[in-house]
Every structure is written in C-alpha cells, then in structure tokens.
Design a protein around this motif. Structure first.
Motif, PDB file in Angstrom:
ATOM      1  N   ASP A  87      30.669 -23.462 -16.284  1.00 42.42           N
ATOM      2  CA  ASP A  87      30.059 -22.542 -17.241  1.00 42.42           C
ATOM      3  C   ASP A  87      28.722 -22.038 -16.676  1.00 42.42           C
ATOM      4  OD1 ASP A  87      29.218 -21.223 -19.563  1.00 42.42           O
ATOM      5  OD2 ASP A  87      29.977 -22.789 -20.895  1.00 42.42           O
ATOM      6  N   ASP A 134      31.096 -12.971 -19.198  1.00 42.20           N
ATOM      7  CA  ASP A 134      31.543 -12.950 -20.582  1.00 42.20           C
ATOM      8  C   ASP A 134      30.450 -12.376 -21.464  1.00 42.20           C
ATOM      9  OD1 ASP A 134      34.034 -13.688 -21.495  1.00 42.20           O
ATOM     10  OD2 ASP A 134      33.597 -15.826 -21.683  1.00 42.20           O
ATOM     11  N   GLU A 245      36.884 -21.054 -30.160  1.00 36.14           N
ATOM     12  CA  GLU A 245      37.432 -19.728 -29.861  1.00 36.14           C
ATOM     13  C   GLU A 245      38.911 -19.614 -30.265  1.00 36.14           C
ATOM     14  OE1 GLU A 245      35.417 -21.378 -27.919  1.00 36.14           O
ATOM     15  OE2 GLU A 245      33.796 -20.000 -27.412  1.00 36.14           O
ATOM     16  N   TRP A 263      35.213 -13.549 -27.397  1.00 32.59           N
ATOM     17  CA  TRP A 263      34.990 -13.069 -26.035  1.00 32.59           C
ATOM     18  C   TRP A 263      36.122 -12.123 -25.632  1.00 32.59           C
ATOM     19  CZ3 TRP A 263      30.348 -14.939 -24.470  1.00 32.59           C
ATOM     20  CH2 TRP A 263      29.868 -16.115 -25.071  1.00 32.59           C
ATOM     21  N   GLY A 301      27.808 -15.152 -21.396  1.00 35.73           N
ATOM     22  CA  GLY A 301      28.642 -16.292 -21.004  1.00 35.73           C
ATOM     23  C   GLY A 301      29.169 -16.069 -19.615  1.00 35.73           C
ATOM     24  N   GLY A 302      30.150 -16.857 -19.229  1.00 35.10           N
ATOM     25  CA  GLY A 302      30.787 -16.628 -17.942  1.00 35.10           C
ATOM     26  C   GLY A 302      31.102 -17.909 -17.210  1.00 35.10           C
ATOM     27  N   TRP A 303      32.003 -17.784 -16.227  1.00 37.20           N
ATOM     28  CA  TRP A 303      32.506 -18.954 -15.502  1.00 37.20           C
ATOM     29  C   TRP A 303      32.442 -18.730 -14.002  1.00 37.20           C
ATOM     30  CZ3 TRP A 303      33.490 -23.506 -17.960  1.00 37.20           C
ATOM     31  CH2 TRP A 303      33.446 -23.453 -19.362  1.00 37.20           C
ATOM     32  N   ARG A 372      21.296 -17.827 -22.698  1.00 42.48           N
ATOM     33  CA  ARG A 372      20.847 -19.027 -23.395  1.00 42.48           C
ATOM     34  C   ARG A 372      19.708 -19.647 -22.567  1.00 42.48           C
ATOM     35  NH1 ARG A 372      26.843 -21.093 -23.442  1.00 42.48           N
ATOM     36  NH2 ARG A 372      27.102 -19.155 -22.263  1.00 42.48           N
TER      37      ARG A 372
HETATM   38  C1  GLC Z   1      32.799 -18.786 -23.327  1.00 42.35           C
HETATM   39  C2  GLC Z   1      31.635 -18.422 -22.419  1.00 42.35           C
HETATM   40  C3  GLC Z   1      30.832 -19.634 -22.063  1.00 42.35           C
HETATM   41  C4  GLC Z   1      30.393 -20.347 -23.339  1.00 42.35           C
HETATM   42  C5  GLC Z   1      31.586 -20.699 -24.184  1.00 42.35           C
HETATM   43  C6  GLC Z   1      31.164 -21.299 -25.519  1.00 42.35           C
HETATM   44  O1  GLC Z   1      33.749 -19.534 -22.619  1.00 42.35           O
HETATM   45  O2  GLC Z   1      32.082 -17.799 -21.259  1.00 42.35           O
HETATM   46  O3  GLC Z   1      29.724 -19.281 -21.283  1.00 42.35           O
HETATM   47  O4  GLC Z   1      29.616 -21.476 -23.066  1.00 42.35           O
HETATM   48  O5  GLC Z   1      32.372 -19.565 -24.436  1.00 42.35           O
HETATM   49  O6  GLC Z   1      32.243 -21.711 -26.263  1.00 42.35           O
END
Ligand code: GLC
Length: 421
Positions: A87, A134, A245, A263, A301-303, A372
């Motif tokens: 993450d 993300d 999610e 997302w 977000g992102g991976w 964050r």
């Molecule tokens: C998504 C985002 C990730 C975040 C997560 C939270 O996967 O890419 O960065 O921490 O959601 O549930």
C-alpha cells in the motif's frame, strides 16, 4: 513426472531467458475484486516469457489485515515471500526490510508520475515500484437521478438530501432494500480514507499536517463527522459500520444503493455482465463540504511492488517487479481491472480510454488527491491511523460526540508524537 517438469523448466529458462535456472517465486497480494485473477493472467505471461514460476499467496482484502501479517513475516525474516504488493502508505514503515530498487529501475522510474515515485522513496532508496494508483469516486445511479430530476451532488448536504429523497420514494414504490449511500465504515484503514475526505472536504485539515502538527481537533472536522453520523440507519444501512470496499460494492452492484463511495476498481466490475447496474451508473468526484476551505477531496491510495530483503531469488524477483510495473502490464491492469496507471503516457492511450473511460477522467482527481499523513508520521503512521479510525467509528456508532472523540484523539496523538514523529 517431477524430473520431466524440472527438465522442461530448465530448457525453457535456457532457451527463453538465458538464465542458469528457473526460479520459483511467490507474490503476496490482497484479494479485492478481480485483483487476483488479473494478476494471475499477468503472471502466466511472465512464466511463459522467463520459464520462472510464480505462486500467488492470497490475502484478505483489508489493507490493515495485510499490514499486520506482513510486519510479522518480515520481522521473522520470512524467505517464502519474494514480492509484496504494498500500500502507498507503508513505504516508511517497511523500508528497512525491502530491497533498494533504485538502480534496477533507473531506466523506468522516469516514466511514472514523479510524486508517486517520491512516495515510495525513503532516505533516497526506492523501496517499491508503483503498480497502480487510486483515487475514489462518487458512483451514482444515472437512471434513478434522471427519474427524479436530480443532478449528481456537489456537496455532502446535497448528497444527504438526494439520497434520502430517492431512497424513500423508491422504497414506497416497492424497492424495499434500497439504501441512499454506501461507503467503508468498518474500523480499519478504509475508514481513515473515507473520514479524511469528509474532514478535508469541509476545510478541517488532514489529521496531521505535512509539517507534523496535529490538526484534527477543529470545529470543521467535528461538523463533518457529525453529518456523517446522521447517515447511519438513515441513508446508510446500519451494517455499513462493518463494510469494507467489497461489502459496499456488493450492495451497490446488486442495485441496492443510489450512491457509493469506492475506488476505480468497482467501475469495470459494475459494468460486467452479471452486474445489476451495468450501463446504469456514472462517476463524479466526491462532494465538497461547506464553509471556509471546502473543496472536493479524494484520499490518495495506490499499490506498489516491493522485493523482500529475505528473498532467496532477488534477481528474478526484481525482474518480476519490473515486468508487472511495465507499461504493457499496467495497460492490461487498466483495461481489465480499471486500475489507474502510474505511467504518465497511459493516460493518452486510446484503448484504455475506450475500455474504461473513468481512467483518463481520473488523472486530475488523483493528481489533486490528499495524501494520508504517512510521510510526516513515518513509522508511527499505522498507530495514528488506528487512533483516527477508532475515534471516527465510535462517533458513527453513537459512542460519544464527534467533539469529545476528536478532543480525546488530539490528546492521545500528542502523547504518541512525544518529542517528535
Ligand atoms: C485502496 C487504496 C489503499 C487504501 C485502501 C483502504 O486499496 O488503494 O491505498 O489504503 O483502499 O481500504
């Protein structure tokens, strides 16, 4: 049989890769939506190209659960895992146990958005190669909004009113299971993402600011959480307090929600053959709050892909990361899983735009997304986030007011900070 396999693998490696032997690798990732399936398809291609074998170690979808497990494995110097899908918030916390990819990726790093590379660089060391980025969307039911003459909401107040009106009218007309709004309300990292959006979009800051100061205890943050609390059991099901999610997507994709915060991965799934909302929805940026500094705010977000320091096959593992993070693989991920690429040129790609129109539209959203506070709080980020999501979850569940919970949070964050982050 075993010998035959070994000989075949050897031959493949010699012919195709020119390597001395074929490696057996493993990659670990959370299973959200089609992530695992699409990863398997890419790995099949890698196996064919190199003669190496790659096994997927599947993990729960929750990033919080993954983080807990990975910390334990890395602390135990586990050599069974070669590659971790990581993450975006983890880089500073895991940096010491990941290989430095700076040299290996020096030709490709420049193709990615510089800010994402920077987020994965700790003390000058590139600890992970970006895989996808993300930024959330507000999913809305076009058919239902049209039916009631509504526009997609620009503010959270508007969302609350529109969700309530459509939900109540549709229920009266027989759609008994319909809810106005689903999001991620479980006590985990996803709630930190959702609540940061409510707070930031209402001019309430970003919990801990880039300079390290603790800002969360302020009237605009309190107001944002108080509004969110009114959603529970009104426009959002009580169960939303346990949703991540995939649970939100479940309600949405069976046609039981007017709005959903999620997302981009939910975009391709929502348009898949077995989806009740196929062709009936669209996306817009999340609503803004009201008052000073209000704006639409999406959590970034992102991976990424990282190689364990304890891998017994570091060269093959690095080659796998390079393959998965490449333009071709990211294009495949974009088209098949509606994942946002981290390679800049792919936002001009006509095939991606045709298959997943959300992607070119979301470039601006993720470029303006709010990080964050993992950079300023460094190795303490997970604890900071845990304290924040706990305070928010208590507020949503009706245990204490937002004002009391945020005041207590400020005190405990100050203690955690001590003389510095
Ligand atoms: C998504 C985002 C990730 C975040 C997560 C939270 O996967 O890419 O960065 O921490 O959601 O549930």
């Amino acid at each position: 049989m075993k010998l035959r396999h070994a000989l075949l693998a050897f031959a493949a490696a010699t012919i195709l890769g020119g390597q001395a032997y074929a490696a057996n690798l493993s990659i670990v990732l959370g299973s959200t939506g089609k992530d695992e399936q699409v990863m398997r398809e890419l790995l099949d291609k890698f196996e064919k190209d190199t003669g190496n074998k790659v096994q997927i170690v599947p993990m729960p979808s929750s990033t919080t659960d993954q983080f807990g497990q990975y910390k334990l494995w890395l602390a135990a110097q586990n050599s069974d895992i070669d590659v971790y899908q990581t993450d975006v918030i983890w880089a500073p916390q895991l940096a010491n146990q990941l290989l430095d990819l700076t040299d290996a990726m020096k030709d490709v790093a420049k193709d990615h958005f510089p800010a994402i590379i920077e987020s994965q660089t700790v003390n000058g060391k590139l600890v992970a190669l970006p895989f996808f980025t993300d930024a959330p969307a507000l999913y809305y039911r076009k058919d239902l909004l049209d039916k009631y003459g509504k526009q997609p909401p620009k503010t959270w107040d508007e969302l609350t009113a529109t969700a309530k009106e459509i939900q109540d009218k549709e229920r009266a007309a027989g759609a008994k299971n319909l809810w106005g709004f689903v999001f991620q309300g479980n006590a985990y990292e996803g709630l930190t993402c959702n609540a940061l959006e409510w707070v930031k979009s209402n001019g309430g800051g970003q919990i801990v600011e880039p300079d390290g100061s603790i800002s969360i205890n302020n009237p605009q943050a309190v107001k944002a959480l108080e509004l969110a609390r009114t959603w529970i059991n009104n426009i959002s099901p009580p169960g939303v307090l346990a949703y991540q999610e995939e649970e939100s997507r479940g309600v949405w994709q069976t046609g039981n929600a007017v709005f959903m915060r999620n997302w981009p991965y939910a975009y391709s799934l929502g348009n898949s053959g077995d989806s009740a909302v196929k062709g009936k929805f669209d996306v817009v940026p999340l609503p803004a709050g009201t008052g000073d500094g209000a704006r639409s705010a999406a959590t970034l977000g992102g991976w990424n892909l990282a190689v364990s320091k304890y891998s017994k096959n570091p060269d093959a593992a690095v080659a796998l990361v390079k393959f998965l993070g490449s333009k071709d693989s990211q294009k495949y991920e974009a088209i098949n899983a509606s994942h946002l690429p981290t390679i800049q040129a792919l936002y001009e790609d006509a095939d991606i735009a045709a298959a997943q129109p959300i992607i070119p539209r979301w470039k601006e959203v993720f470029l303006n997304a709010v990080p964050r506070p993992s950079a300023p709080t460094k190795v303490k980020y997970n604890e900071v986030s845990n304290q924040f999501w706990t305070a928010v979850h208590k507020t949503l569940s009706g245990t204490g007011s937002a004002a009391d919970n945020l005041a207590a949070l400020e005190i405990s964050l100050t203690k955690l900070k001590g003389s510095g982050w």
